[in-house]
Design a protein around this motif. Structure first.
Motif, PDB file in Angstrom:
ATOM      1  N   PRO A 271     -10.648  -8.369  -3.332  1.00  0.00           N
ATOM      2  CA  PRO A 271     -11.744  -8.718  -4.252  1.00  0.00           C
ATOM      3  C   PRO A 271     -12.893  -7.728  -4.111  1.00  0.00           C
ATOM      4  O   PRO A 271     -13.197  -7.264  -3.009  1.00  0.00           O
ATOM      5  N   THR A 272     -13.513  -7.394  -5.217  1.00  0.00           N
ATOM      6  CA  THR A 272     -14.632  -6.458  -5.203  1.00  0.00           C
ATOM      7  C   THR A 272     -15.953  -7.214  -5.209  1.00  0.00           C
ATOM      8  O   THR A 272     -16.041  -8.351  -5.667  1.00  0.00           O
ATOM      9  N   LYS A 273     -16.975  -6.544  -4.709  1.00  0.00           N
ATOM     10  CA  LYS A 273     -18.304  -7.133  -4.628  1.00  0.00           C
ATOM     11  C   LYS A 273     -19.137  -6.709  -5.834  1.00  0.00           C
ATOM     12  O   LYS A 273     -18.615  -6.208  -6.821  1.00  0.00           O
ATOM     13  N   ALA A 274     -20.445  -6.910  -5.720  1.00  0.00           N
ATOM     14  CA  ALA A 274     -21.345  -6.486  -6.784  1.00  0.00           C
ATOM     15  C   ALA A 274     -21.466  -4.966  -6.787  1.00  0.00           C
ATOM     16  O   ALA A 274     -21.132  -4.288  -5.810  1.00  0.00           O
ATOM     17  N   SER A 275     -21.941  -4.433  -7.896  1.00  0.00           N
ATOM     18  CA  SER A 275     -22.083  -2.988  -8.027  1.00  0.00           C
ATOM     19  C   SER A 275     -23.010  -2.438  -6.948  1.00  0.00           C
ATOM     20  O   SER A 275     -24.076  -2.996  -6.674  1.00  0.00           O
ATOM     21  N   GLY A 276     -22.585  -1.347  -6.324  1.00  0.00           N
ATOM     22  CA  GLY A 276     -23.369  -0.722  -5.266  1.00  0.00           C
ATOM     23  C   GLY A 276     -23.001  -1.173  -3.870  1.00  0.00           C
ATOM     24  O   GLY A 276     -23.462  -0.577  -2.892  1.00  0.00           O
ATOM     25  N   LYS A 277     -22.169  -2.218  -3.731  1.00  0.00           N
ATOM     26  CA  LYS A 277     -21.760  -2.722  -2.417  1.00  0.00           C
ATOM     27  C   LYS A 277     -20.284  -2.405  -2.217  1.00  0.00           C
ATOM     28  O   LYS A 277     -19.412  -3.101  -2.730  1.00  0.00           O
ATOM     29  N   CYS A 278     -20.019  -1.351  -1.487  1.00  0.00           N
ATOM     30  CA  CYS A 278     -18.641  -0.903  -1.274  1.00  0.00           C
ATOM     31  C   CYS A 278     -17.972  -1.757  -0.198  1.00  0.00           C
ATOM     32  O   CYS A 278     -18.615  -2.202   0.754  1.00  0.00           O
ATOM     33  N   ARG A 279     -16.689  -1.955  -0.365  1.00  0.00           N
ATOM     34  CA  ARG A 279     -15.871  -2.633   0.646  1.00  0.00           C
ATOM     35  C   ARG A 279     -15.031  -1.576   1.351  1.00  0.00           C
ATOM     36  O   ARG A 279     -14.263  -0.859   0.711  1.00  0.00           O
ATOM     37  N   GLU A 280     -15.185  -1.483   2.659  1.00  0.00           N
ATOM     38  CA  GLU A 280     -14.458  -0.488   3.445  1.00  0.00           C
ATOM     39  C   GLU A 280     -13.656  -1.207   4.521  1.00  0.00           C
ATOM     40  O   GLU A 280     -14.187  -2.060   5.240  1.00  0.00           O
ATOM     41  N   PHE A 281     -12.388  -0.864   4.627  1.00  0.00           N
ATOM     42  CA  PHE A 281     -11.518  -1.499   5.602  1.00  0.00           C
ATOM     43  C   PHE A 281     -10.448  -0.506   6.031  1.00  0.00           C
ATOM     44  O   PHE A 281     -10.346   0.606   5.493  1.00  0.00           O
ATOM     45  N   TYR A 282      -9.645  -0.936   7.011  1.00  0.00           N
ATOM     46  CA  TYR A 282      -8.618  -0.071   7.583  1.00  0.00           C
ATOM     47  C   TYR A 282      -7.246  -0.700   7.378  1.00  0.00           C
ATOM     48  O   TYR A 282      -7.094  -1.927   7.420  1.00  0.00           O
ATOM     49  N   ILE A 283      -6.260   0.154   7.167  1.00  0.00           N
ATOM     50  CA  ILE A 283      -4.867  -0.263   7.032  1.00  0.00           C
ATOM     51  C   ILE A 283      -4.084   0.357   8.187  1.00  0.00           C
ATOM     52  O   ILE A 283      -4.136   1.572   8.398  1.00  0.00           O
ATOM     53  N   PHE A 284      -3.363  -0.495   8.928  1.00  0.00           N
ATOM     54  CA  PHE A 284      -2.558  -0.036  10.059  1.00  0.00           C
ATOM     55  C   PHE A 284      -1.085  -0.278   9.735  1.00  0.00           C
ATOM     56  O   PHE A 284      -0.703  -1.383   9.344  1.00  0.00           O
ATOM     57  N   ILE A 285      -0.268   0.757   9.906  1.00  0.00           N
ATOM     58  CA  ILE A 285       1.165   0.685   9.632  1.00  0.00           C
ATOM     59  C   ILE A 285       1.910   0.854  10.954  1.00  0.00           C
ATOM     60  O   ILE A 285       1.685   1.828  11.682  1.00  0.00           O
ATOM     61  N   TYR A 286       2.786  -0.107  11.250  1.00  0.00           N
ATOM     62  CA  TYR A 286       3.540  -0.103  12.504  1.00  0.00           C
ATOM     63  C   TYR A 286       5.032  -0.011  12.192  1.00  0.00           C
ATOM     64  O   TYR A 286       5.503  -0.514  11.164  1.00  0.00           O
ATOM     65  N   LYS A 287       5.763   0.600  13.104  1.00  0.00           N
ATOM     66  CA  LYS A 287       7.209   0.691  12.952  1.00  0.00           C
ATOM     67  C   LYS A 287       7.941  -0.210  13.945  1.00  0.00           C
ATOM     68  O   LYS A 287       9.168  -0.245  13.946  1.00  0.00           O
ATOM     69  N   ASP A 288       7.215  -0.897  14.820  1.00  0.00           N
ATOM     70  CA  ASP A 288       7.836  -1.810  15.774  1.00  0.00           C
ATOM     71  C   ASP A 288       7.315  -3.215  15.526  1.00  0.00           C
ATOM     72  O   ASP A 288       6.189  -3.406  15.063  1.00  0.00           O
ATOM     73  N   LYS A 289       8.129  -4.187  15.843  1.00  0.00           N
ATOM     74  CA  LYS A 289       7.766  -5.571  15.550  1.00  0.00           C
ATOM     75  C   LYS A 289       6.647  -6.083  16.443  1.00  0.00           C
ATOM     76  O   LYS A 289       5.998  -7.078  16.117  1.00  0.00           O
ATOM     77  N   TYR A 290       6.394  -5.400  17.576  1.00  0.00           N
ATOM     78  CA  TYR A 290       5.333  -5.845  18.475  1.00  0.00           C
ATOM     79  C   TYR A 290       3.971  -5.251  18.112  1.00  0.00           C
ATOM     80  O   TYR A 290       2.963  -5.623  18.707  1.00  0.00           O
ATOM     81  N   GLN A 291       3.937  -4.315  17.172  1.00  0.00           N
ATOM     82  CA  GLN A 291       2.679  -3.730  16.681  1.00  0.00           C
ATOM     83  C   GLN A 291       1.860  -3.140  17.834  1.00  0.00           C
ATOM     84  O   GLN A 291       0.681  -3.439  18.007  1.00  0.00           O
ATOM     85  N   ILE A 292       2.504  -2.285  18.609  1.00  0.00           N
ATOM     86  CA  ILE A 292       1.844  -1.706  19.783  1.00  0.00           C
ATOM     87  C   ILE A 292       0.978  -0.515  19.383  1.00  0.00           C
ATOM     88  O   ILE A 292      -0.222  -0.479  19.667  1.00  0.00           O
ATOM     89  N   ILE A 293       1.584   0.462  18.714  1.00  0.00           N
ATOM     90  CA  ILE A 293       0.864   1.672  18.306  1.00  0.00           C
ATOM     91  C   ILE A 293       1.113   1.894  16.819  1.00  0.00           C
ATOM     92  O   ILE A 293       2.260   1.874  16.367  1.00  0.00           O
ATOM     93  N   SER A 294       0.052   2.103  16.065  1.00  0.00           N
ATOM     94  CA  SER A 294       0.189   2.340  14.626  1.00  0.00           C
ATOM     95  C   SER A 294       0.631   3.779  14.383  1.00  0.00           C
ATOM     96  O   SER A 294       0.091   4.720  14.979  1.00  0.00           O
ATOM     97  N   VAL A 295       1.627   3.940  13.505  1.00  0.00           N
ATOM     98  CA  VAL A 295       2.107   5.281  13.172  1.00  0.00           C
ATOM     99  C   VAL A 295       1.244   5.919  12.095  1.00  0.00           C
ATOM    100  O   VAL A 295       1.198   7.144  11.972  1.00  0.00           O
ATOM    101  N   GLN A 296       0.569   5.090  11.304  1.00  0.00           N
ATOM    102  CA  GLN A 296      -0.363   5.595  10.304  1.00  0.00           C
ATOM    103  C   GLN A 296      -1.575   4.672  10.263  1.00  0.00           C
ATOM    104  O   GLN A 296      -1.443   3.451  10.358  1.00  0.00           O
TER     105      GLN A 296
END
Length: 495
Positions: A271-296
């Motif tokens: 969901p986006t906010k009002a104009s001028g308020k940016c939403r910044e977040f991170y995406i972590f991609i894992y190749k193992d089911k335990y999510q130990i180290i993100s590959v990207q």
């Protein structure tokens, strides 16, 4: 007589001295009683404080955001009887390792060769985990800490002057005092009779990740942003791909297909906010089911803009305007567009007075039908800062096609054609030509005049092409007021 008086004075002085000494001793005795009372009253607290200090341990970890940080705590039963120890803490990002396979993987990753027996944490349904220790038994309690969030502004502390981030390995080897927000967690090990067996004060100094991709998207304010990003796995992302987001309001999912030869689609919904308020977040991609180290690791920024909806006809110039209101101060501003199809006037910097209204003229010519998006940005020239942005959504309608042609080309060869136009007006008229695909179709003359009732041959030139293709293009014939008179649809087949 004088001797008698002297003797009486000496007796009086000795009596007063005795009274002073007695008063002094009474005061000292009262002080000693007060001290003794204080000691007896706080004796248990002092003992508890000393015992508490003797079982308190300190530890510092430097977890990389998105990765699991692993550590073990040595716990010993000092009693001669078996005891049940409960482990408690207040941190959702800290967890016990209850999977023996995960524990072994983490020990191998950290080069811990010492063999240990896996711990049994009793009933898994209990909210507070507990372990059973035999007399004089010593165990290692494994923990993992995984943090997915950090303030984006704090990541600038780790940037070099060139703009690149320092690696997490370098920062861990030389810890900085001004790191990301330092966190403190108390881990308590308590017996069944509420005896504090050990207290671990855990100091956490998160480190920034190494970003694989940086995405910045523009979207409408107060809407739901949807985006699908296809990535090439290159053997790093397998079938057990897991995607996590640092923002709980952002939805992430993965779509895989055998037809894509290992590529995957990552779907984002936020969901986006009002104009001028940016939403910044991170995406972590894992190749193992335990999510130990993100590959990207991605950093995604969604900037909501005020939406302006306009409609036009392809090939025809559309004129509109935008009202800009000034801020509380006088600013020297300049407006920019994201495409050459959108021309702004004034195009030069101008002074925007406080709370004044300025009209910004917009001239748009779209040569292809469809939905197009443009960004208009107003920048403060003195501060080099964006004051306001708009998202222009242009719905370009398909014009009425007067005639349709089909042209066959050969690969590597040029071709020339011509179209006959008849001026049906009773007076001489001037016309302007526009091509929707200038790299495929060039015109010998873009501006020409046709006398009343006469014919004019429009010369078409198709430059040589190096590949086989089929393309549909439009040729617009407009009058001097830029209104569409004729539209020719030409289907080009190169083989």
């Amino acid at each position: 007589m004088q001797a008698v008086k002297n003797l009486e004075n000496e007796n009086k002085s000795s009596d007063s001295m005795n009274e002073g000494m007695q008063h002094f001793f009474r005061e000292r005795q009262r002080d000693l009683l007060s001290i003794e009372s204080y000691i007896q009253k706080n004796k248990s607290e002092l003992i508890q404080s000393l015992l508490h200090t003797s079982v308190t341990y300190e530890k510092v970890i430097y977890p990389v955001i998105g990765n699991k940080s692993f550590f073990e705590f040595e716990l010993e039963n000092p009693f001669k009887d078996p005891i049940k120890v409960t482990i408690s803490w207040r941190c959702s990002e800290l967890s016990l390792v209850v999977d023996s396979t995960l524990w072994q993987i983490l020990r191998n990753m950290h080069n811990i060769s010492q063999k240990v027996d896996f711990l049994s944490y009793g009933d898994n349904n209990q909210q507070v985990p507990s372990i059973l220790l035999q007399p004089r038994e010593k165990v290692y309690v494994p923990f993992t800490y995984q943090c997915l969030t950090a303030q984006p502004s704090q990541l600038d502390l780790f940037k070099a002057t060139s703009g690149h981030h320092f690696s997490s390995d370098m920062l861990a080897s030389v810890p900085v005092s001004n790191s990301l927000e330092t966190r403190y967690v108390k881990i308590r090990f308590v017996t069944e009779d509420q005896t504090l067996l050990a207290l671990l004060n855990l100091k956490i100094q998160p480190l920034p990740p190494s970003f694989t991709h940086v995405f910045k998207f523009l979207s409408m304010e107060h809407s739901v942003f949807k985006k699908s990003i296809r990535i090439n796995t290159d053997g790093t992302v397998g079938t057990r791909t897991i995607v996590l987001s640092s923002d709980s309001e952002v939805s992430c999912s993965i779509q895989e297909s055998q037809e894509w030869e290992g590529d995957v689609n990552i779907h984002l919904k936020a969901p986006t906010k009002a104009s001028g308020k940016c939403r910044e977040f991170y995406i972590f991609i894992y190749k193992d089911k335990y999510q130990i180290i993100s590959v990207q690791t991605w950093i995604v920024s969604i900037c909501p803009l005020q939406r302006i909806d306009l409609s036009c006809i392809a090939g025809q110039l559309m004129r509109s305007s935008l009202l800009i209101r000034g801020t509380h101060a006088t600013n020297l501003v300049e407006c920019f567009s994201s495409s050459d199809e959108l021309q702004l006037h004034p195009s030069e910097p101008f002074v925007l007075s406080p709370f004044a209204v300025q009209e910004l003229s917009m001239n748009i010519r779209s040569l292809l039908p469809g939905i197009k998006h443009f960004q208009i940005t107003m920048v403060n020239q003195a501060l080099e800062q964006v004051l306001q942005s708009w998202l222009l959504v242009l719905s370009c309608q398909k014009p009425f096609v007067s005639k349709a042609f089909q042209v066959h080309l050969s690969v590597g060869k040029e071709a020339t054609k011509r179209i006959t136009y008849t001026n049906s007006y009773h007076q001489s008229r001037s016309f302007v030509l526009h091509s929707s695909h200038p790299y495929l179709l060039r015109l010998k003359e873009y501006l020409f005049t046709v006398p009343a009732g006469k014919n004019y041959y429009i010369g078409l030139y198709f430059p040589p092409q190096d590949f086989v293709f089929t393309e549909t293009l439009f040729l617009y014939l407009n009058d001097t007021e830029d209104k569409n008179e004729e539209t020719y649809c030409i289907k080009v087949i190169c083989q």
